[in-house]
Design an enzyme around this catalytic site. Structure first.
Site, PDB file in Angstrom:
ATOM      1  N   LYS A  42     -12.075  -2.040 -36.282  1.00  0.00           N
ATOM      2  CA  LYS A  42     -13.457  -2.396 -36.231  1.00  0.00           C
ATOM      3  C   LYS A  42     -14.283  -1.107 -36.700  1.00  0.00           C
ATOM      4  O   LYS A  42     -15.659  -1.403 -36.779  1.00  0.00           O
ATOM      5  CB  LYS A  42     -13.945  -3.035 -34.928  1.00  0.00           C
ATOM      6  CG  LYS A  42     -12.987  -4.208 -34.299  1.00  0.00           C
ATOM      7  CD  LYS A  42     -13.457  -4.747 -33.048  1.00  0.00           C
ATOM      8  CE  LYS A  42     -12.470  -6.055 -32.678  1.00  0.00           C
ATOM      9  NZ  LYS A  42     -11.261  -5.567 -31.771  1.00  0.00           N
ATOM     10  N   GLY A  43     -13.833   0.195 -36.135  1.00  0.00           N
ATOM     11  CA  GLY A  43     -14.615   1.089 -36.039  1.00  0.00           C
ATOM     12  C   GLY A  43     -15.726   1.555 -37.101  1.00  0.00           C
ATOM     13  O   GLY A  43     -16.623   2.336 -37.145  1.00  0.00           O
ATOM     14  N   GLU A  97     -12.435   4.904 -43.268  1.00  0.00           N
ATOM     15  CA  GLU A  97     -12.149   4.862 -41.686  1.00  0.00           C
ATOM     16  C   GLU A  97     -13.218   5.383 -40.954  1.00  0.00           C
ATOM     17  O   GLU A  97     -14.178   6.378 -41.448  1.00  0.00           O
ATOM     18  CB  GLU A  97     -11.070   5.668 -41.608  1.00  0.00           C
ATOM     19  CG  GLU A  97      -9.629   5.134 -41.470  1.00  0.00           C
ATOM     20  CD  GLU A  97      -9.491   4.310 -39.887  1.00  0.00           C
ATOM     21  OE1 GLU A  97     -10.539   4.235 -39.453  1.00  0.00           O
ATOM     22  OE2 GLU A  97      -8.377   4.296 -39.694  1.00  0.00           O
ATOM     23  N   ASP A  98     -13.607   5.108 -39.515  1.00  0.00           N
ATOM     24  CA  ASP A  98     -14.307   5.703 -38.726  1.00  0.00           C
ATOM     25  C   ASP A  98     -13.900   7.334 -38.472  1.00  0.00           C
ATOM     26  O   ASP A  98     -14.883   8.113 -38.748  1.00  0.00           O
ATOM     27  CB  ASP A  98     -14.530   5.042 -37.349  1.00  0.00           C
ATOM     28  CG  ASP A  98     -13.300   4.589 -36.741  1.00  0.00           C
ATOM     29  OD1 ASP A  98     -12.182   5.012 -37.297  1.00  0.00           O
ATOM     30  OD2 ASP A  98     -13.244   4.170 -35.721  1.00  0.00           O
ATOM     31  N   ASP A 101      -7.402  10.924 -37.121  1.00  0.00           N
ATOM     32  CA  ASP A 101      -6.882  11.782 -36.012  1.00  0.00           C
ATOM     33  C   ASP A 101      -5.290  12.094 -36.291  1.00  0.00           C
ATOM     34  O   ASP A 101      -5.280  13.336 -37.064  1.00  0.00           O
ATOM     35  CB  ASP A 101      -6.976  10.624 -34.807  1.00  0.00           C
ATOM     36  CG  ASP A 101      -6.399  11.306 -33.679  1.00  0.00           C
ATOM     37  OD1 ASP A 101      -6.854  12.590 -33.483  1.00  0.00           O
ATOM     38  OD2 ASP A 101      -5.949  10.773 -32.544  1.00  0.00           O
ATOM     39  N   LYS A 129     -10.666  15.066 -37.605  1.00  0.00           N
ATOM     40  CA  LYS A 129     -10.015  15.839 -36.739  1.00  0.00           C
ATOM     41  C   LYS A 129      -8.700  16.638 -37.054  1.00  0.00           C
ATOM     42  O   LYS A 129      -7.815  16.167 -36.838  1.00  0.00           O
ATOM     43  CB  LYS A 129      -9.485  14.973 -35.353  1.00  0.00           C
ATOM     44  CG  LYS A 129     -10.425  14.702 -34.222  1.00  0.00           C
ATOM     45  CD  LYS A 129      -9.966  13.887 -33.043  1.00  0.00           C
ATOM     46  CE  LYS A 129     -10.808  13.271 -32.265  1.00  0.00           C
ATOM     47  NZ  LYS A 129     -10.428  12.451 -31.209  1.00  0.00           N
ATOM     48  N   PHE A 150     -12.418  13.560 -27.294  1.00  0.00           N
ATOM     49  CA  PHE A 150     -12.460  12.189 -27.646  1.00  0.00           C
ATOM     50  C   PHE A 150     -13.962  11.760 -27.596  1.00  0.00           C
ATOM     51  O   PHE A 150     -14.734  12.138 -26.969  1.00  0.00           O
ATOM     52  CB  PHE A 150     -11.816  11.284 -26.413  1.00  0.00           C
ATOM     53  CG  PHE A 150     -11.868   9.943 -26.742  1.00  0.00           C
ATOM     54  CD1 PHE A 150     -10.740   9.587 -27.676  1.00  0.00           C
ATOM     55  CD2 PHE A 150     -12.725   8.818 -26.593  1.00  0.00           C
ATOM     56  CE1 PHE A 150     -10.397   8.255 -28.036  1.00  0.00           C
ATOM     57  CE2 PHE A 150     -12.577   7.593 -26.975  1.00  0.00           C
ATOM     58  CZ  PHE A 150     -11.505   7.413 -27.769  1.00  0.00           C
ATOM     59  N   VAL A 151     -14.356  11.215 -28.857  1.00  0.00           N
ATOM     60  CA  VAL A 151     -15.697  11.221 -29.160  1.00  0.00           C
ATOM     61  C   VAL A 151     -16.208   9.600 -29.262  1.00  0.00           C
ATOM     62  O   VAL A 151     -15.126   8.720 -29.633  1.00  0.00           O
ATOM     63  CB  VAL A 151     -16.023  11.878 -30.263  1.00  0.00           C
ATOM     64  CG1 VAL A 151     -16.243  13.340 -30.110  1.00  0.00           C
ATOM     65  CG2 VAL A 151     -15.368  11.455 -31.743  1.00  0.00           C
ATOM     66  N   ASP A 157     -15.408   4.051 -30.470  1.00  0.00           N
ATOM     67  CA  ASP A 157     -15.192   3.077 -29.230  1.00  0.00           C
ATOM     68  C   ASP A 157     -14.245   3.795 -28.140  1.00  0.00           C
ATOM     69  O   ASP A 157     -13.596   4.484 -28.477  1.00  0.00           O
ATOM     70  CB  ASP A 157     -14.831   1.791 -29.379  1.00  0.00           C
ATOM     71  CG  ASP A 157     -13.351   1.796 -29.447  1.00  0.00           C
ATOM     72  OD1 ASP A 157     -12.729   2.182 -30.512  1.00  0.00           O
ATOM     73  OD2 ASP A 157     -12.574   0.920 -28.614  1.00  0.00           O
ATOM     74  N   ARG A 163     -19.764   1.436 -29.247  1.00  0.00           N
ATOM     75  CA  ARG A 163     -19.991   1.474 -30.745  1.00  0.00           C
ATOM     76  C   ARG A 163     -21.098   1.277 -31.189  1.00  0.00           C
ATOM     77  O   ARG A 163     -21.420   2.069 -32.234  1.00  0.00           O
ATOM     78  CB  ARG A 163     -19.131   0.238 -31.232  1.00  0.00           C
ATOM     79  CG  ARG A 163     -17.592   0.169 -31.298  1.00  0.00           C
ATOM     80  CD  ARG A 163     -17.014  -1.039 -31.979  1.00  0.00           C
ATOM     81  NE  ARG A 163     -15.700  -1.202 -31.811  1.00  0.00           N
ATOM     82  CZ  ARG A 163     -14.565  -0.694 -31.856  1.00  0.00           C
ATOM     83  NH1 ARG A 163     -14.489   0.551 -32.595  1.00  0.00           N
ATOM     84  NH2 ARG A 163     -13.317  -1.108 -31.351  1.00  0.00           N
TER      85      ARG A 163
HETATM   86  P1  IMP Z   1      -4.764   8.008 -36.375  1.00  0.00           P
HETATM   87  O1  IMP Z   1      -5.459   8.779 -37.605  1.00  0.00           O
HETATM   88  O2  IMP Z   1      -3.635   7.095 -37.129  1.00  0.00           O
HETATM   89  O3  IMP Z   1      -4.311   8.726 -35.546  1.00  0.00           O
HETATM   90  O4  IMP Z   1      -5.703   6.929 -35.616  1.00  0.00           O
HETATM   91  C1  IMP Z   1      -7.047   7.048 -35.960  1.00  0.00           C
HETATM   92  C2  IMP Z   1      -7.600   5.911 -35.348  1.00  0.00           C
HETATM   93  O5  IMP Z   1      -7.800   6.437 -33.866  1.00  0.00           O
HETATM   94  C3  IMP Z   1      -9.326   5.730 -35.544  1.00  0.00           C
HETATM   95  O6  IMP Z   1      -9.570   4.822 -36.474  1.00  0.00           O
HETATM   96  C4  IMP Z   1      -9.830   5.149 -34.223  1.00  0.00           C
HETATM   97  O7  IMP Z   1      -9.593   3.953 -33.903  1.00  0.00           O
HETATM   98  C5  IMP Z   1      -8.855   6.068 -33.284  1.00  0.00           C
HETATM   99  N1  IMP Z   1      -9.676   7.382 -32.666  1.00  0.00           N
HETATM  100  C6  IMP Z   1      -9.003   8.570 -33.065  1.00  0.00           C
HETATM  101  N2  IMP Z   1      -9.688   9.568 -32.354  1.00  0.00           N
HETATM  102  C7  IMP Z   1     -10.806   8.839 -31.668  1.00  0.00           C
HETATM  103  C8  IMP Z   1     -12.109   9.327 -30.949  1.00  0.00           C
HETATM  104  O8  IMP Z   1     -12.144  10.426 -30.749  1.00  0.00           O
HETATM  105  N3  IMP Z   1     -12.663   8.342 -30.552  1.00  0.00           N
HETATM  106  C9  IMP Z   1     -12.842   6.989 -30.762  1.00  0.00           C
HETATM  107  N4  IMP Z   1     -11.386   6.766 -31.490  1.00  0.00           N
HETATM  108  C10 IMP Z   1     -10.612   7.499 -32.009  1.00  0.00           C
HETATM  109 MG    MG Z   2     -10.299   2.445 -33.017  1.00  0.00          MG
END
Ligand code: IMP
Ligand code: MG
Length: 189
Positions: A42-43, A97-98, A101, A129, A150-151, A157, A163
């Site tokens: 949803k982000g 994407e939002d 990570d 990140k 964590f933001v 969210d 959100r």
């Molecule tokens: P990854 O890149 O597969 O580890 O996952 C990314 C997802 O993790 C994002 O779409 C977010 O939903 C969640 N996420 C990672 N860091 C944060 C944060 O700092 N705040 C909120 N959601 C985060």
């Molecule tokens: Mg998320």
């Protein structure tokens, strides 16, 4: 546990500036073409809504809902809850994407969508990140890099909350409910 703002990280003005920059860049890079934007629910919904209005190209907007979890091996797996509604064959896809990570979600999604014979697949994120990266992905369009904290806000969210906060902030626990609360941000004159 109640949370309060530890510190502001990204202001509304900074967000607006990078959304405009990315919209301009995408409009330039795909000049004369049509694009197919896929928002990851949803982000991404707030960022996508702002970004598409800064893109001056014919554009289909669709959504996917996925979750990334690590299996016994460290590769991670993406489970699809909602797929796109349109066929992406021959399309210039941009996944939105939002925040990126570990990169596992986008890595798997890009590999999966590439099997459907799109003309191209690029990645776009509001926040990045890079220090947390596990999967070797290249993110083509990045709004802003953020530190390994964590933001929340601007679509991001914590357990489904925050959100709708219009800026991005770092949270901390507030057991005594003493700090500045996160809401009260809408100015109604
Ligand atoms: P990854 O890149 O597969 O580890 O996952 C990314 C997802 O993790 C994002 O779409 C977010 O939903 C969640 N996420 C990672 N860091 C944060 C944060 O700092 N705040 C909120 N959601 C985060
Ligand atoms: Mg998320």
């Amino acid at each position: 546990m109640s949370k309060v703002i530890e510190r502001d990280l990204v202001s509304k003005d900074e967000i607006q500036a990078f959304v405009r920059r990315l919209g301009k860049q995408i409009t330039h890079d795909y000049a004369g073409k049509e694009i197919f934007m896929i928002g990851i629910l949803k982000g991404s919904f707030i960022f996508l809504a702002d970004l598409v209005r800064e893109i001056d190209l014919p554009c289909i907007i669709d959504f996917m809902s996925v979750s990334s979890y690590s299996g016994e091996r460290s590769t991670g797996v993406v489970k699809i809850y909602k797929d796109v509604d349109f066929d992406i064959t021959g399309k210039n896809v941009i996944i939105v994407e939002d925040i990126v990570d570990t990169g596992l979600t986008l890595n798997h999604l890009k590999t999966l969508l590439a099997t459907r014979n799109p003309a191209s697949v690029r990645l776009c994120t509001a926040f990045d990140k890079p220090s947390r990266r596990i999967a070797p992905i290249h993110v083509d369009y990045v709004g802003m890099e953020v530190p390994d904290e964590f933001v929340v806000g601007y679509g991001l969210d914590l357990d489904g909350y925050y959100r709708n906060y219009p800026e991005v902030v770092v949270l901390k626990d507030d057991p005594e409910l003493e700090g500045e609360q996160l809401f009260g941000h809408v100015n109604r004159d």
